[in-house]
Design an enzyme around this catalytic site. Sequence first.
Site, PDB file in Angstrom:
ATOM      1  N   ASP A   7      -2.446  63.560  68.579  1.00  0.00           N
ATOM      2  CA  ASP A   7      -1.694  64.344  69.548  1.00  0.00           C
ATOM      3  C   ASP A   7      -2.062  63.804  70.919  1.00  0.00           C
ATOM      4  O   ASP A   7      -3.062  63.100  71.073  1.00  0.00           O
ATOM      5  CB  ASP A   7      -2.129  65.810  69.401  1.00  0.00           C
ATOM      6  CG  ASP A   7      -1.624  66.700  70.496  1.00  0.00           C
ATOM      7  OD1 ASP A   7      -2.455  67.369  71.153  1.00  0.00           O
ATOM      8  OD2 ASP A   7      -0.416  66.691  70.756  1.00  0.00           O
ATOM      9  N   ASP A   9      -1.337  65.646  74.615  1.00  0.00           N
ATOM     10  CA  ASP A   9      -1.781  66.650  75.579  1.00  0.00           C
ATOM     11  C   ASP A   9      -2.914  67.502  75.019  1.00  0.00           C
ATOM     12  O   ASP A   9      -2.759  68.126  73.981  1.00  0.00           O
ATOM     13  CB  ASP A   9      -0.629  67.559  75.983  1.00  0.00           C
ATOM     14  CG  ASP A   9       0.411  66.835  76.827  1.00  0.00           C
ATOM     15  OD1 ASP A   9       1.579  66.773  76.387  1.00  0.00           O
ATOM     16  OD2 ASP A   9       0.047  66.322  77.890  1.00  0.00           O
ATOM     17  N   GLU A  16      -3.306  69.009  80.711  1.00  0.00           N
ATOM     18  CA  GLU A  16      -2.589  70.251  81.017  1.00  0.00           C
ATOM     19  C   GLU A  16      -3.033  70.855  82.348  1.00  0.00           C
ATOM     20  O   GLU A  16      -2.251  70.979  83.280  1.00  0.00           O
ATOM     21  CB  GLU A  16      -2.748  71.255  79.867  1.00  0.00           C
ATOM     22  CG  GLU A  16      -2.078  70.822  78.559  1.00  0.00           C
ATOM     23  CD  GLU A  16      -0.568  70.835  78.603  1.00  0.00           C
ATOM     24  OE1 GLU A  16       0.059  70.507  77.580  1.00  0.00           O
ATOM     25  OE2 GLU A  16       0.011  71.126  79.683  1.00  0.00           O
ATOM     26  N   GLY A  50       6.596  72.363  74.733  1.00  0.00           N
ATOM     27  CA  GLY A  50       7.793  71.801  75.357  1.00  0.00           C
ATOM     28  C   GLY A  50       7.898  72.302  76.790  1.00  0.00           C
ATOM     29  O   GLY A  50       7.905  73.507  77.022  1.00  0.00           O
ATOM     30  N   GLY A  51       7.952  71.374  77.756  1.00  0.00           N
ATOM     31  CA  GLY A  51       7.972  71.753  79.172  1.00  0.00           C
ATOM     32  C   GLY A  51       9.189  72.575  79.547  1.00  0.00           C
ATOM     33  O   GLY A  51       9.075  73.564  80.279  1.00  0.00           O
ATOM     34  N   ARG A  54       8.923  76.009  77.995  1.00  0.00           N
ATOM     35  CA  ARG A  54       7.912  76.795  78.704  1.00  0.00           C
ATOM     36  C   ARG A  54       8.480  77.337  80.011  1.00  0.00           C
ATOM     37  O   ARG A  54       8.253  78.506  80.358  1.00  0.00           O
ATOM     38  CB  ARG A  54       6.689  75.910  78.996  1.00  0.00           C
ATOM     39  CG  ARG A  54       5.453  76.617  79.456  1.00  0.00           C
ATOM     40  CD  ARG A  54       4.282  75.661  79.494  1.00  0.00           C
ATOM     41  NE  ARG A  54       4.054  75.084  78.179  1.00  0.00           N
ATOM     42  CZ  ARG A  54       3.833  73.796  77.951  1.00  0.00           C
ATOM     43  NH1 ARG A  54       3.788  72.933  78.957  1.00  0.00           N
ATOM     44  NH2 ARG A  54       3.660  73.348  76.712  1.00  0.00           N
ATOM     45  N   HIS A  77      12.460  70.358  85.527  1.00  0.00           N
ATOM     46  CA  HIS A  77      11.624  69.631  84.560  1.00  0.00           C
ATOM     47  C   HIS A  77      11.666  68.125  84.805  1.00  0.00           C
ATOM     48  O   HIS A  77      10.644  67.439  84.680  1.00  0.00           O
ATOM     49  CB  HIS A  77      12.073  69.940  83.127  1.00  0.00           C
ATOM     50  CG  HIS A  77      11.184  69.321  82.097  1.00  0.00           C
ATOM     51  ND1 HIS A  77      11.510  68.155  81.428  1.00  0.00           N
ATOM     52  CD2 HIS A  77       9.952  69.669  81.656  1.00  0.00           C
ATOM     53  CE1 HIS A  77      10.531  67.836  80.605  1.00  0.00           C
ATOM     54  NE2 HIS A  77       9.559  68.728  80.729  1.00  0.00           N
ATOM     55  N   LYS A  80       9.386  67.569  87.626  1.00  0.00           N
ATOM     56  CA  LYS A  80       7.999  67.738  87.156  1.00  0.00           C
ATOM     57  C   LYS A  80       7.526  66.481  86.434  1.00  0.00           C
ATOM     58  O   LYS A  80       6.419  66.002  86.634  1.00  0.00           O
ATOM     59  CB  LYS A  80       7.905  68.964  86.227  1.00  0.00           C
ATOM     60  CG  LYS A  80       6.505  69.320  85.767  1.00  0.00           C
ATOM     61  CD  LYS A  80       5.925  68.537  84.608  1.00  0.00           C
ATOM     62  CE  LYS A  80       6.498  68.834  83.278  1.00  0.00           C
ATOM     63  NZ  LYS A  80       5.714  68.181  82.145  1.00  0.00           N
ATOM     64  N   THR A 118       4.584  66.488  71.513  1.00  0.00           N
ATOM     65  CA  THR A 118       5.722  67.308  71.926  1.00  0.00           C
ATOM     66  C   THR A 118       6.278  66.806  73.258  1.00  0.00           C
ATOM     67  O   THR A 118       7.415  67.083  73.616  1.00  0.00           O
ATOM     68  CB  THR A 118       5.227  68.761  72.101  1.00  0.00           C
ATOM     69  OG1 THR A 118       4.708  69.211  70.866  1.00  0.00           O
ATOM     70  CG2 THR A 118       6.315  69.667  72.579  1.00  0.00           C
ATOM     71  N   ASP A 175      -5.506  69.380  69.140  1.00  0.00           N
ATOM     72  CA  ASP A 175      -6.327  70.252  69.981  1.00  0.00           C
ATOM     73  C   ASP A 175      -5.942  71.718  69.863  1.00  0.00           C
ATOM     74  O   ASP A 175      -6.657  72.580  70.422  1.00  0.00           O
ATOM     75  CB  ASP A 175      -6.198  69.845  71.453  1.00  0.00           C
ATOM     76  CG  ASP A 175      -4.833  70.204  72.039  1.00  0.00           C
ATOM     77  OD1 ASP A 175      -4.765  70.900  73.071  1.00  0.00           O
ATOM     78  OD2 ASP A 175      -3.811  69.811  71.417  1.00  0.00           O
TER      79      ASP A 175
HETATM   80  C1  XBP Z   1       2.048  69.596  74.579  1.00  0.00           C
HETATM   81  C2  XBP Z   1       3.296  70.174  75.157  1.00  0.00           C
HETATM   82  C3  XBP Z   1       4.117  69.367  76.117  1.00  0.00           C
HETATM   83  C4  XBP Z   1       3.476  69.291  77.479  1.00  0.00           C
HETATM   84  C5  XBP Z   1       4.483  69.008  78.568  1.00  0.00           C
HETATM   85  O1  XBP Z   1       2.298  68.440  73.932  1.00  0.00           O
HETATM   86  O2  XBP Z   1       3.617  71.277  74.816  1.00  0.00           O
HETATM   87  O3  XBP Z   1       5.336  69.983  76.204  1.00  0.00           O
HETATM   88  O4  XBP Z   1       2.814  70.472  77.834  1.00  0.00           O
HETATM   89  O5  XBP Z   1       5.253  67.893  78.281  1.00  0.00           O
HETATM   90  P1  XBP Z   1       1.336  67.874  72.732  1.00  0.00           P
HETATM   91  P2  XBP Z   1       6.837  67.945  78.546  1.00  0.00           P
HETATM   92  O6  XBP Z   1       2.109  67.996  71.473  1.00  0.00           O
HETATM   93  O7  XBP Z   1       1.042  66.448  73.119  1.00  0.00           O
HETATM   94  O8  XBP Z   1       0.066  68.699  72.711  1.00  0.00           O
HETATM   95  O9  XBP Z   1       7.018  68.663  79.860  1.00  0.00           O
HETATM   96  O10 XBP Z   1       7.276  66.513  78.595  1.00  0.00           O
HETATM   97  O11 XBP Z   1       7.443  68.701  77.414  1.00  0.00           O
HETATM   98 MG    MG Z   2      -1.920  69.131  72.275  1.00  0.00          MG
END
Ligand code: XBP
Ligand code: MG
Length: 232
Positions: A7, A9, A16, A50-51, A54, A77, A80, A118, A175
Amino acid sequence: MQAVIFDVDGTLVDSEKDGHRVASNLAFEEFGLPYRWDVGPYGNLLETTGGQQRLHRYLEGEGMGQSERDELVPRLHARKTELFRELVAAGRVAPRPGVEALLDDIERAGVRLAVATTGSRAWVEPLLQRLFGLDRFFPVITGDEAPVRKPDPSAYLQALDGLGLAPSDVVVVEDSANGLVAARAAGLACVVVVNDYTADHPLDGAALVVDTFEGLDLATLEHALSTADTDV
Ligand code: XBP
Ligand code: MG
């Protein structure tokens, strides 16, 4: 074990608190919007992956109507994402301590590296390139290819398909609870390396739970895979 799917983030990178949250606040400010995401409350918003998803959930909670959100969120977004890329280029987003040593240990043994995130490819590729070298990872599955985001298993199923391997030959490193559920729904063993935002997540079914990458090596991942119960 023939491959490890990471993964991004909160796992490969501490992205984050000092990344997506900061970039979101800069975008709110640029758009003249009164919203600001503080460090603590942002943890609750991470329950939604997903940004864009969210932002919709947050702005709906702030009383903004569907049609206004449908117009604003894609623009907000996109900005961002640009601001997050700038933070990465400025060195403001770093690998979690111990990650680089683990990647080297895995590669030395000829075990393959892949990614299932994601996040949006627009920032995922430049981040992987700047911090680790993009071509070390294949495949790299992002939210662009797997729009139904974690805890849905599609990102991990696509990564497994791209690797051309059986689930029993692969371990996932995540994580969060959403990531763990996604990996297990794909029939994959999952090691969870928690962080400040995910230390209190329910992590039943994880093959191993630790709170740092320091000292986490290939042998530990192989042992976790060999003892994992992947029945969902
Ligand atoms: C975590 C997420 C991502 C990011 C933001 O991803 O939920 O949406 O917070 O990225 P991961 P975007 O699966 O790597 O933990 O704004 O591009 O969605
Ligand atoms: Mg993650």
